[in-house]
Design a protein around this motif. Sequence first.
Motif, PDB file in Angstrom:
ATOM      1  N   SER A 105      -9.661  -5.783  14.025  1.00  0.00           N
ATOM      2  CA  SER A 105      -9.180  -7.463  13.637  1.00  0.00           C
ATOM      3  C   SER A 105     -10.004  -8.527  13.436  1.00  0.00           C
ATOM      4  O   SER A 105     -10.164  -9.456  12.835  1.00  0.00           O
ATOM      5  N   ALA A 106     -11.389  -8.222  14.160  1.00  0.00           N
ATOM      6  CA  ALA A 106     -12.425  -9.135  14.059  1.00  0.00           C
ATOM      7  C   ALA A 106     -13.315  -9.052  12.791  1.00  0.00           C
ATOM      8  O   ALA A 106     -13.831 -10.121  12.517  1.00  0.00           O
ATOM      9  N   VAL A 107     -13.261  -7.860  12.255  1.00  0.00           N
ATOM     10  CA  VAL A 107     -13.978  -7.545  10.842  1.00  0.00           C
ATOM     11  C   VAL A 107     -13.086  -7.660   9.756  1.00  0.00           C
ATOM     12  O   VAL A 107     -13.491  -7.433   8.724  1.00  0.00           O
ATOM     13  N   THR A 108     -11.721  -7.663   9.890  1.00  0.00           N
ATOM     14  CA  THR A 108     -10.964  -7.607   8.696  1.00  0.00           C
ATOM     15  C   THR A 108      -9.792  -8.779   8.814  1.00  0.00           C
ATOM     16  O   THR A 108      -9.078  -8.845   9.595  1.00  0.00           O
ATOM     17  N   PRO A 109     -10.148  -9.786   7.848  1.00  0.00           N
ATOM     18  CA  PRO A 109      -8.875 -10.568   7.854  1.00  0.00           C
ATOM     19  C   PRO A 109      -7.742 -10.118   7.372  1.00  0.00           C
ATOM     20  O   PRO A 109      -7.430  -8.949   7.065  1.00  0.00           O
ATOM     21  N   PHE A 110      -6.764 -10.986   7.948  1.00  0.00           N
ATOM     22  CA  PHE A 110      -5.165 -10.317   8.083  1.00  0.00           C
ATOM     23  C   PHE A 110      -4.777 -10.061   6.540  1.00  0.00           C
ATOM     24  O   PHE A 110      -3.970  -8.994   6.173  1.00  0.00           O
ATOM     25  N   PRO A 111      -4.948 -10.717   5.652  1.00  0.00           N
ATOM     26  CA  PRO A 111      -4.596 -10.497   4.348  1.00  0.00           C
ATOM     27  C   PRO A 111      -5.078  -9.210   3.825  1.00  0.00           C
ATOM     28  O   PRO A 111      -4.542  -8.332   3.039  1.00  0.00           O
ATOM     29  N   GLN A 112      -6.395  -8.737   4.072  1.00  0.00           N
ATOM     30  CA  GLN A 112      -6.941  -7.358   3.650  1.00  0.00           C
ATOM     31  C   GLN A 112      -6.269  -6.444   4.297  1.00  0.00           C
ATOM     32  O   GLN A 112      -5.962  -5.353   3.873  1.00  0.00           O
ATOM     33  N   THR A 113      -5.679  -6.780   5.631  1.00  0.00           N
ATOM     34  CA  THR A 113      -5.321  -5.753   6.434  1.00  0.00           C
ATOM     35  C   THR A 113      -3.873  -5.190   5.778  1.00  0.00           C
ATOM     36  O   THR A 113      -3.321  -4.134   5.664  1.00  0.00           O
ATOM     37  N   LEU A 114      -3.126  -6.296   5.336  1.00  0.00           N
ATOM     38  CA  LEU A 114      -1.609  -6.067   4.647  1.00  0.00           C
ATOM     39  C   LEU A 114      -2.100  -5.336   3.444  1.00  0.00           C
ATOM     40  O   LEU A 114      -1.239  -4.469   2.862  1.00  0.00           O
ATOM     41  N   ALA A 115      -3.102  -5.788   2.676  1.00  0.00           N
ATOM     42  CA  ALA A 115      -3.409  -5.275   1.349  1.00  0.00           C
ATOM     43  C   ALA A 115      -3.602  -3.630   1.689  1.00  0.00           C
ATOM     44  O   ALA A 115      -3.194  -2.918   0.881  1.00  0.00           O
ATOM     45  N   ALA A 116      -4.406  -3.319   2.816  1.00  0.00           N
ATOM     46  CA  ALA A 116      -4.656  -1.917   2.674  1.00  0.00           C
ATOM     47  C   ALA A 116      -3.711  -1.131   3.214  1.00  0.00           C
ATOM     48  O   ALA A 116      -3.376   0.017   2.667  1.00  0.00           O
ATOM     49  N   MET A 117      -2.528  -1.721   4.041  1.00  0.00           N
ATOM     50  CA  MET A 117      -1.396  -0.891   4.421  1.00  0.00           C
ATOM     51  C   MET A 117      -0.872  -0.669   3.104  1.00  0.00           C
ATOM     52  O   MET A 117      -0.051   0.435   2.973  1.00  0.00           O
ATOM     53  N   ARG A 118      -0.510  -1.804   2.100  1.00  0.00           N
ATOM     54  CA  ARG A 118       0.111  -1.236   0.716  1.00  0.00           C
ATOM     55  C   ARG A 118      -0.452  -0.596   0.207  1.00  0.00           C
ATOM     56  O   ARG A 118       0.289   0.557  -0.566  1.00  0.00           O
ATOM     57  N   SER A 119      -1.774  -0.360   0.076  1.00  0.00           N
ATOM     58  CA  SER A 119      -2.508   0.551  -0.672  1.00  0.00           C
ATOM     59  C   SER A 119      -2.389   1.888  -0.182  1.00  0.00           C
ATOM     60  O   SER A 119      -2.360   3.063  -1.085  1.00  0.00           O
ATOM     61  N   LEU A 120      -2.431   2.057   1.157  1.00  0.00           N
ATOM     62  CA  LEU A 120      -2.000   3.444   1.761  1.00  0.00           C
ATOM     63  C   LEU A 120      -0.752   3.840   1.950  1.00  0.00           C
ATOM     64  O   LEU A 120      -0.426   4.963   2.519  1.00  0.00           O
ATOM     65  N   ARG A 121       0.360   3.284   1.091  1.00  0.00           N
ATOM     66  CA  ARG A 121       1.513   3.358   1.152  1.00  0.00           C
ATOM     67  C   ARG A 121       2.291   3.520   2.173  1.00  0.00           C
ATOM     68  O   ARG A 121       3.393   4.085   2.626  1.00  0.00           O
ATOM     69  N   ALA A 122       2.034   2.312   3.092  1.00  0.00           N
ATOM     70  CA  ALA A 122       2.901   2.338   4.293  1.00  0.00           C
ATOM     71  C   ALA A 122       4.167   1.644   3.881  1.00  0.00           C
ATOM     72  O   ALA A 122       4.270   1.192   2.811  1.00  0.00           O
TER      73      ALA A 122
END
Length: 268
Positions: A131-148
């Motif tokens: 969480s310290a190195v990844t902004p929250f919008p990027q986390t959501l985008a990564a989850m969507r990209s990984l088919r969560a």
Amino acid sequence: MSVPAPDPYPQGGSRLHRADARLKLLLTLGFILTAGLLPDGAWSALILLLSLALSAALLSRAGLARLLRRSLLALPFLLAALPVLFTLPGEPLAQIPLFGRQAVISQAGLERFLTIALKSWLSLLAALIFSAVTPFPQTLAAMRSLRAPRLLVALIGLMWRYLFVMVDSAERLLRARESRSAASPRPGLRSGGRLTWRARVTGGMAGSLLLRSIERSERVYAAMLARGYDGEVRSLTAAPFQPVVWGALIAGLAFYAGLVLLAWLLAG
């Protein structure tokens, strides 16, 4: 209009900040899964994971001391693991009086408790570093990209954003209470009534905060529907993995798998 709470981990310039969010998410989940799969007493593997986490914390430039302080939040949850000290059979180490009886701490119980404590702390530390190195919008985008699951991503995003709305409502209630509370000019004299009175006031504030939050959430959701919200936040399509990202991902997952396999072989 209320101002959102500042990000506790602002965007930094370290290499971990610039890394692909999907890579960081997968490696963090792999780290947590690896820690959970290690057998009891695998101290060498756990120390290796600790060294890896501390190295990542230093590379993140997010403040090692701050990350370590935040990771102490895992300590209260260790109370749920205390019974293993007394219920797991093994060589007795010590006896303590407990509810009029002598409770025996076994060696196997102590080993499992310490293993659970270290695993929990390492998992939380890894999540904090992510969480310290990844902004929250990027986390959501990564989850969507990984088919969560779409619903899971939407719930996490709304929960995170609505936390700031609740904090703003709570601050308004506190300011209103302070503005209506009389302060005594005598030093050391606290305003207000007894403990029961304070508890009643706090309970009323909590109830008011709940009702305000429900009403405001309905208004926010209606406004989102009016703007075309259908359960998913639209964003640009994520770029495909670069070869270097594939290499780092395969190397990291292979390291995790080899560490778990080696730990179980040595334990057996």
